[in-house]
Design a protein around this motif. Sequence first.
Motif, short mmCIF file in Angstrom:
data_model
loop_
_atom_site.label_atom_id
_atom_site.label_comp_id
_atom_site.label_asym_id
_atom_site.label_seq_id
_atom_site.Cartn_x
_atom_site.Cartn_y
_atom_site.Cartn_z
N LYS A 45 -0.05 12.89 10.95
CA LYS A 45 -1.03 12.88 12.01
C LYS A 45 -2.49 12.69 11.60
O LYS A 45 -3.36 12.10 12.10
CB LYS A 45 -0.75 13.66 13.11
N ASN A 46 -2.66 13.46 10.64
CA ASN A 46 -3.84 13.66 10.19
C ASN A 46 -4.24 12.91 8.74
O ASN A 46 -5.23 13.69 8.02
CB ASN A 46 -4.24 15.20 10.06
N HIS A 47 -3.60 12.03 8.46
CA HIS A 47 -3.56 11.69 7.05
C HIS A 47 -4.84 10.88 6.41
O HIS A 47 -5.26 10.93 5.23
CB HIS A 47 -2.44 10.69 6.41
N ALA A 89 4.30 10.37 1.41
CA ALA A 89 3.36 9.33 1.10
C ALA A 89 3.75 7.83 1.28
O ALA A 89 3.03 7.04 1.46
CB ALA A 89 3.33 9.76 -0.81
N PHE A 90 5.35 8.04 1.31
CA PHE A 90 5.79 6.36 1.44
C PHE A 90 5.70 6.12 3.08
O PHE A 90 5.53 4.88 3.25
CB PHE A 90 7.15 6.23 0.96
N THR A 131 -4.38 12.58 0.13
CA THR A 131 -5.47 11.89 0.25
C THR A 131 -5.90 11.34 -1.12
O THR A 131 -6.19 10.14 -1.08
CB THR A 131 -6.68 13.01 0.92
N TYR A 132 -5.65 12.22 -1.95
CA TYR A 132 -5.93 11.43 -3.44
C TYR A 132 -4.99 10.23 -3.57
O TYR A 132 -5.44 9.14 -4.14
CB TYR A 132 -5.38 12.62 -4.57
N HIS A 185 0.96 -1.34 0.12
CA HIS A 185 0.02 0.01 -0.01
C HIS A 185 0.88 1.16 -0.10
O HIS A 185 0.76 2.42 -0.83
CB HIS A 185 -0.92 0.05 1.15
N SER A 186 2.01 1.47 0.54
CA SER A 186 2.81 2.38 0.90
C SER A 186 3.49 2.74 -0.49
O SER A 186 3.55 3.78 -1.00
CB SER A 186 3.88 2.16 1.87
N LEU A 187 3.83 1.81 -1.27
CA LEU A 187 4.44 1.71 -2.59
C LEU A 187 3.46 2.29 -3.53
O LEU A 187 3.76 3.04 -4.36
CB LEU A 187 5.03 0.34 -3.18
N HIS A 188 2.22 1.73 -3.31
CA HIS A 188 1.18 2.14 -4.37
C HIS A 188 0.88 3.73 -4.31
O HIS A 188 0.37 4.47 -5.11
CB HIS A 188 -0.17 1.24 -4.14
N THR A 189 0.82 3.92 -2.88
CA THR A 189 0.57 5.50 -2.59
C THR A 189 1.52 6.18 -3.22
O THR A 189 1.27 7.49 -3.86
CB THR A 189 0.58 5.86 -1.10
#
Length: 840
Positions: free
Chosen positions: A537-539, A494-495, A577-578, A459-463
């Motif tokens: 903190k607010n992602h 993002a990562f 967020t996108y 998921h981190s990579l895809h973000t």
Amino acid sequence: MDLNDQIEDLIEQGSSDFEISKLIKGHIKHYLASLNDIFVENQGKDFLVKHTKNIDNFILLLYKYTLRKHFGNYMPFQNAIPIALVAMGSYGREELCVYSDIDLMIVYKEISGYNIEPIIKSVLHLAWDAGMKLGHRVHKIEELFDASNKDLTIKTAMMESRFLCGSKILWIEAERSFARIRKTEPKKTIEEILQATQKRRSVFPFSMEPNIKEGVGGLRDAHAIYWIAKILFGISRLRDLIPTVISEEEFREFRSALEFLYRVRSALHLSAKKKQDVLNLEYIPDVAKILGFKNKALKNAQLQLSEKTLFCMHTIDITCRVFAKKLVAPIFFSLESIKILRQNRCFEGVYMYENNVVASFKKPPLTLSKILEQLQIFGDKDVNFDISYVNYVKNCTYLPHNSKKIYRQIRGLFFAQRLYPIFSLLYDASLLSQLIKPFKRALNLAQFDGYHRYPVDIHSLHTLYHLENINDTFITSLYEDLCPEGKAVMKLIAFTHDIGKGRNGDHSEIGAKIFKAYATKLGFAQEAIAAGVVLIKNHTLMSNTVSREDIYSEKVVFAFISKLQSPQTLKMLYILTYADMNAVAQNIYSGFSARLLREFYEFCLDSFEKDELIDETSKRIKKENILRKNSEFLALPSTLQKKTLSIKSNFFFIKQKPHEIIAIVQSAEKTEKEYSFSIKNDSHLSITIVRTKAFNIGYFLGKLTFLDLVNMEIYKLFDEKKYFQIDFQEKVEDGSCAYIEELLSKSFDMKKKAQIAKPTILKNEISLECNHSKSYAMMRINTKNQKGLMAYMMSVFDEQNIDIAMAKIQTIKNRTRNLLLIEKTINLCDNKEEILHLFI
């Protein structure tokens, strides 16, 4: 008594085939019932081999009985009977899983004097009657070669054949046919295997609920390598490739991963009590228990099972891709290709071929620092990294602790235009957790939250991918407005936005601390780091607010922006967020959610510029003033302008843009009959209705409970006309639009009732806030997702003459969170408890 002796007794008694098969069936059933106990003692490949041998014994018994029945006391030597029983596929490999098909091939030769056909039929019917799940083939010996060319599956199964019983002379002839099959057009067969592998991997991609057999990194990947090696070298096992193709250490790591998948697949079959190769969430607790996993402080048994399974499948995926490249490169690389590589040499042993970075398998490993220097060069190029280069990077040398130089090089990578391909390469090479050490906790960490499709690392990579590949022109413009360091920090955010997962405590708070420490090591500016801390903190704040709250409420907007500190942080959170939503799964970021996020972003940006809070009335006045200056609005008849400005709903003016207001009132003015409507079925199904008479919305929604309702807006307009906007999460098939039109025509009969069961809503799951705003009360429902919930509620509201202005629906983990804006009336607030009681 031994099964052989029992069969002999039945034969002497003249028992029928049915009685014989019934006896064998009972023994098979008893044997299968004991497999759980056997599995405790023998797991992995040993268990599969023992299970295979036990099935062998049952088939041998069936064959012996059949020969005894047909030949009686005049039994010829088995080699003289021109029949051979051959195990194929997983059965041939001695990897037969508990509920897998038993792939049996019967090879025979037509020789006068032997009544072959009845013997073969008898063996098969006895096996079926005994409850054996056979996948069988019957071939004459001379047909084997032609049969193998009909289908790749048949060809590879024949290459894995194993003699069971029957004529060894015929088996030797069959082996010669199998050798011919293997040696005929080897390049073509290997191409077919590679194409089939690529197609299969696209059908069963990597997932948190992986297909242990067919998925990426599953057992079938290992089978494909064996088939290719069998064709090229005639090997009988993959170990025979040591040391020419693989090293002892590589094979040991690969074999250990395979062994674990054998265990998982067997436990999965035993748990499901059927052929089950997908490790679904429902089976994970029992499989973890069968395999002996115990709960630990930070990870329960289920997470440990998932983590190890994903780790082993990643190991098999990378190893098989490396093995395949080593095996087939000599076949498919021509002298001309080698010349092209030499002409496009990037570094010693590293070449560019059609935008693919490839590396020599013979090149000695470099240091990690040298690898990072190379990657810096590739960071701004549109390249793909071949598995040979992944292997080259994987074998680099490094110290346990990163030097300051390494951290400077890592920082440089974040300024690359295309960081995602580089990080994917480092992930495949198992180096990401060396470069970003806290990321180790996120590796293969499953997220069984009913929302995320992928584990934390993927998921981190895809973000990161979606950050670098934005498909929204407005968000692209926001991203491009960032300075180079702003973009670099956004990539790090993002990562690492979920890097706090897998630890005790709030992952957002923990992740923010990890980000701050790591970003400081990389030498980013303190202002950028501070913004990153706020964002991590607010992602989830923006997506949660848009999906769960009334985004047109001043209270919600100002509570939201108070956490972000500046418009620049708001912009960065919108971008994050996108990327985050797109990385979760397909259709999470839909056309509908995109529209809401954009609206909310603009509301919040506007609110940052205000010194005072804007109430509903002032917002409406502002929109009215904009309308009065709008050329399209001024072109409307003066009577329609007056009607528009007389609409009582403040929310109508707050929510709609000027051109939308104009379009709605024009549509309403033209609606003279019972109703008008439009249906859009682009990114999602959207239905707009203007009605002049009572609309049975409870009945309408009751007939559409097979769709996921996500938004509903209802406004009183003028001349007793009412406007409905109803949005669903998904599209429908084109043919369904005609059904909806017909349903709509029936929904103006107020006598019609859809059969909707009263939903179960507990007292603490519903609330009514009469002080939400001047014009509206707010009802909140957080309860178990139930079909027809909104249809039932709308039916009650109709009966009580309660007008709904807006409805927002969200379902996560089988719970629905509904938010309803209700026009205030004396009847509503004075009878609050009685109205709530209607739903409890």
